[in-house]
Write a protein that holds these residues in place. Structure first.
Motif, PDB file in Angstrom:
ATOM      1  N   GLN A  32       0.857  -1.185   0.000  1.00 25.82           N
ATOM      2  CA  GLN A  32       0.000   0.000   0.000  1.00 25.82           C
ATOM      3  C   GLN A  32       0.890   1.230   0.000  1.00 25.82           C
ATOM      4  N   VAL A  33       0.397   2.310  -0.574  1.00 30.46           N
ATOM      5  CA  VAL A  33       1.161   3.542  -0.710  1.00 30.46           C
ATOM      6  C   VAL A  33       0.741   4.542   0.377  1.00 30.46           C
ATOM      7  N   LEU A  34       1.726   5.249   0.925  1.00 32.16           N
ATOM      8  CA  LEU A  34       1.456   6.273   1.931  1.00 32.16           C
ATOM      9  C   LEU A  34       1.080   7.583   1.245  1.00 32.16           C
ATOM     10  N   LEU A  35      -0.063   8.145   1.646  1.00 34.82           N
ATOM     11  CA  LEU A  35      -0.514   9.443   1.152  1.00 34.82           C
ATOM     12  C   LEU A  35      -0.754  10.376   2.313  1.00 34.82           C
ATOM     13  N   ASN A  36      -0.702  11.673   2.033  1.00 36.68           N
ATOM     14  CA  ASN A  36      -1.027  12.657   3.060  1.00 36.68           C
ATOM     15  C   ASN A  36      -2.257  13.468   2.643  1.00 36.68           C
ATOM     16  N   LEU A  37      -3.113  13.724   3.627  1.00 28.93           N
ATOM     17  CA  LEU A  37      -4.291  14.572   3.422  1.00 28.93           C
ATOM     18  C   LEU A  37      -3.832  16.004   3.595  1.00 28.93           C
ATOM     19  N   ARG A  38      -3.964  16.791   2.553  1.00 32.21           N
ATOM     20  CA  ARG A  38      -3.424  18.152   2.507  1.00 32.21           C
ATOM     21  C   ARG A  38      -4.311  19.135   3.265  1.00 32.21           C
ATOM     22  N   THR A  39      -3.696  20.110   3.898  1.00 33.28           N
ATOM     23  CA  THR A  39      -4.459  21.147   4.601  1.00 33.28           C
ATOM     24  C   THR A  39      -5.014  22.186   3.634  1.00 33.28           C
ATOM     25  N   LEU A 120      -2.924  17.110   7.218  1.00 33.88           N
ATOM     26  CA  LEU A 120      -3.949  16.836   8.225  1.00 33.88           C
ATOM     27  C   LEU A 120      -3.785  15.444   8.821  1.00 33.88           C
ATOM     28  N   LYS A 121      -3.491  14.464   7.949  1.00 35.61           N
ATOM     29  CA  LYS A 121      -3.230  13.109   8.431  1.00 35.61           C
ATOM     30  C   LYS A 121      -2.560  12.304   7.331  1.00 35.61           C
ATOM     31  N   LEU A 122      -2.051  11.136   7.730  1.00 31.24           N
ATOM     32  CA  LEU A 122      -1.404  10.194   6.833  1.00 31.24           C
ATOM     33  C   LEU A 122      -2.179   8.889   6.840  1.00 31.24           C
ATOM     34  N   ALA A 123      -2.155   8.181   5.724  1.00 26.12           N
ATOM     35  CA  ALA A 123      -2.772   6.858   5.670  1.00 26.12           C
ATOM     36  C   ALA A 123      -2.199   6.090   4.492  1.00 26.12           C
ATOM     37  N   TYR A 124      -2.185   4.767   4.644  1.00 24.13           N
ATOM     38  CA  TYR A 124      -1.792   3.878   3.552  1.00 24.13           C
ATOM     39  C   TYR A 124      -3.040   3.450   2.793  1.00 24.13           C
ATOM     40  N   PHE A 125      -2.910   3.348   1.473  1.00 20.87           N
ATOM     41  CA  PHE A 125      -4.021   2.965   0.610  1.00 20.87           C
ATOM     42  C   PHE A 125      -3.562   1.924  -0.397  1.00 20.87           C
ATOM     43  N   ASP A 126      -4.480   1.026  -0.762  1.00 20.97           N
ATOM     44  CA  ASP A 126      -4.246   0.124  -1.884  1.00 20.97           C
ATOM     45  C   ASP A 126      -4.215   0.960  -3.159  1.00 20.97           C
ATOM     46  N   PHE A 127      -3.355   0.600  -4.087  1.00 21.59           N
ATOM     47  CA  PHE A 127      -3.272   1.336  -5.352  1.00 21.59           C
ATOM     48  C   PHE A 127      -4.592   1.311  -6.113  1.00 21.59           C
ATOM     49  N   ASP A 128      -5.410   0.301  -5.865  1.00 22.24           N
ATOM     50  CA  ASP A 128      -6.692   0.182  -6.567  1.00 22.24           C
ATOM     51  C   ASP A 128      -7.865   0.771  -5.788  1.00 22.24           C
ATOM     52  N   GLN A 129      -7.614   1.336  -4.612  1.00 18.22           N
ATOM     53  CA  GLN A 129      -8.675   1.932  -3.797  1.00 18.22           C
ATOM     54  C   GLN A 129      -8.184   3.247  -3.209  1.00 18.22           C
ATOM     55  N   PRO A 131      -8.161   7.376  -2.369  1.00 23.83           N
ATOM     56  CA  PRO A 131      -9.110   8.427  -1.993  1.00 23.83           C
ATOM     57  C   PRO A 131      -9.103   9.547  -3.029  1.00 23.83           C
ATOM     58  N   PRO A 132      -9.909  10.599  -2.855  1.00 17.47           N
ATOM     59  CA  PRO A 132      -9.872  11.752  -3.775  1.00 17.47           C
ATOM     60  C   PRO A 132      -8.471  12.377  -3.789  1.00 17.47           C
ATOM     61  N   LEU A 133      -7.912  12.492  -4.983  1.00 16.31           N
ATOM     62  CA  LEU A 133      -6.524  12.948  -5.138  1.00 16.31           C
ATOM     63  C   LEU A 133      -6.449  14.420  -5.515  1.00 16.31           C
ATOM     64  N   LEU A 134      -5.275  15.006  -5.290  1.00 18.66           N
ATOM     65  CA  LEU A 134      -5.023  16.422  -5.563  1.00 18.66           C
ATOM     66  C   LEU A 134      -5.337  16.788  -7.009  1.00 18.66           C
ATOM     67  N   ASN A 135      -4.839  15.985  -7.948  1.00 14.88           N
ATOM     68  CA  ASN A 135      -5.024  16.325  -9.359  1.00 14.88           C
ATOM     69  C   ASN A 135      -4.746  15.102 -10.230  1.00 14.88           C
ATOM     70  N   GLN A 136      -4.896  15.287 -11.534  1.00 17.51           N
ATOM     71  CA  GLN A 136      -4.663  14.182 -12.469  1.00 17.51           C
ATOM     72  C   GLN A 136      -3.211  13.747 -12.451  1.00 17.51           C
ATOM     73  N   GLN A 137      -2.295  14.684 -12.264  1.00 17.59           N
ATOM     74  CA  GLN A 137      -0.886  14.316 -12.231  1.00 17.59           C
ATOM     75  C   GLN A 137      -0.606  13.358 -11.078  1.00 17.59           C
ATOM     76  N   THR A 138      -1.221  13.585  -9.927  1.00 21.34           N
ATOM     77  CA  THR A 138      -1.054  12.669  -8.797  1.00 21.34           C
ATOM     78  C   THR A 138      -1.554  11.280  -9.176  1.00 21.34           C
ATOM     79  N   ALA A 139      -2.707  11.217  -9.823  1.00 15.27           N
ATOM     80  CA  ALA A 139      -3.236   9.929 -10.281  1.00 15.27           C
ATOM     81  C   ALA A 139      -2.268   9.265 -11.262  1.00 15.27           C
ATOM     82  N   ASP A 140      -1.715  10.047 -12.185  1.00  9.37           N
ATOM     83  CA  ASP A 140      -0.776   9.508 -13.173  1.00  9.37           C
ATOM     84  C   ASP A 140       0.485   8.962 -12.500  1.00  9.37           C
ATOM     85  N   THR A 141       0.988   9.658 -11.490  1.00  5.47           N
ATOM     86  CA  THR A 141       2.194   9.192 -10.801  1.00  5.47           C
ATOM     87  C   THR A 141       1.926   7.872 -10.082  1.00  5.47           C
TER      88      THR A 141
END
Length: 154
Positions: A32-39, A120-129, A131-141
């Motif tokens: 799972q990939v670590l993501l951060n929830l942006r303020t 705001l917080k950190l969480a690990y996510f499955d690549f196939d599940q 959450p709402p991402l910052l932008n299309q570039q984040t999705a592409d990465t």
């Protein structure tokens, strides 16, 4: 040159800019990939951010990863460069980012337990599940990172 982006914005206001960023992919044992929830935008992104003047992509990745997550990382491998898309921030700043993405490994520090001015917080996510991402570039990465990790494990 600390606060390069703030100094630049003071000169050009909200005019669209092309800026350089670096980000890192850190995966746990469950892949799972670590993501951060942006303020600022209240959506999720990879820990990373803008280069300061004179800074390399790899150095910025390590610095920004620590700022956004509390985790000390080392760069393991470059994954790719991403240059498509635009982000409009809540304050009306508009940027096209050129992002170098790295696979990183945790070498110290502790994940943030409380909110900061950027995360705001950190969480690990499955690549196939994801959450709402910052932008299309984040999705592409994240698509590229998933493929990179798959190829690396074969």
């Amino acid at each position: 040159m600390a606060n390069y982006i703030k100094e630049l914005r003071a000169l050009v206001g909200h005019k669209p800019l092309i800026l350089n960023t670096a980000a890192g992919i850190l995966v746990n044992d469950q892949q799972q990939v670590l993501l951060n929830l942006r303020t600022d935008t209240h959506n999720w992104s990879l820990p990373g951010g803008y280069l300061e003047y004179g800074e390399s992509y790899a150095t910025a990745c390590v610095r920004e990863y620590k700022e956004d997550s509390g985790i000390d990382v080392k760069v393991v491998a470059p994954i790719g460069i991403f240059d498509q898309g635009e982000t409009v921030y809540p304050n009306s700043d508009v940027v096209q980012t050129i992002t170098e993405l790295f696979l990183v490994e945790a070498i110290g520090g502790q994940p943030l337990q409380t909110a900061t001015d950027e995360t705001l917080k950190l969480a690990y996510f499955d690549f196939d599940q994801l959450p709402p991402l910052l932008n299309q570039q984040t999705a592409d990465t994240l698509v590229a990172a998933k493929a990179f990790l798959k190829n690396r494990s074969e």
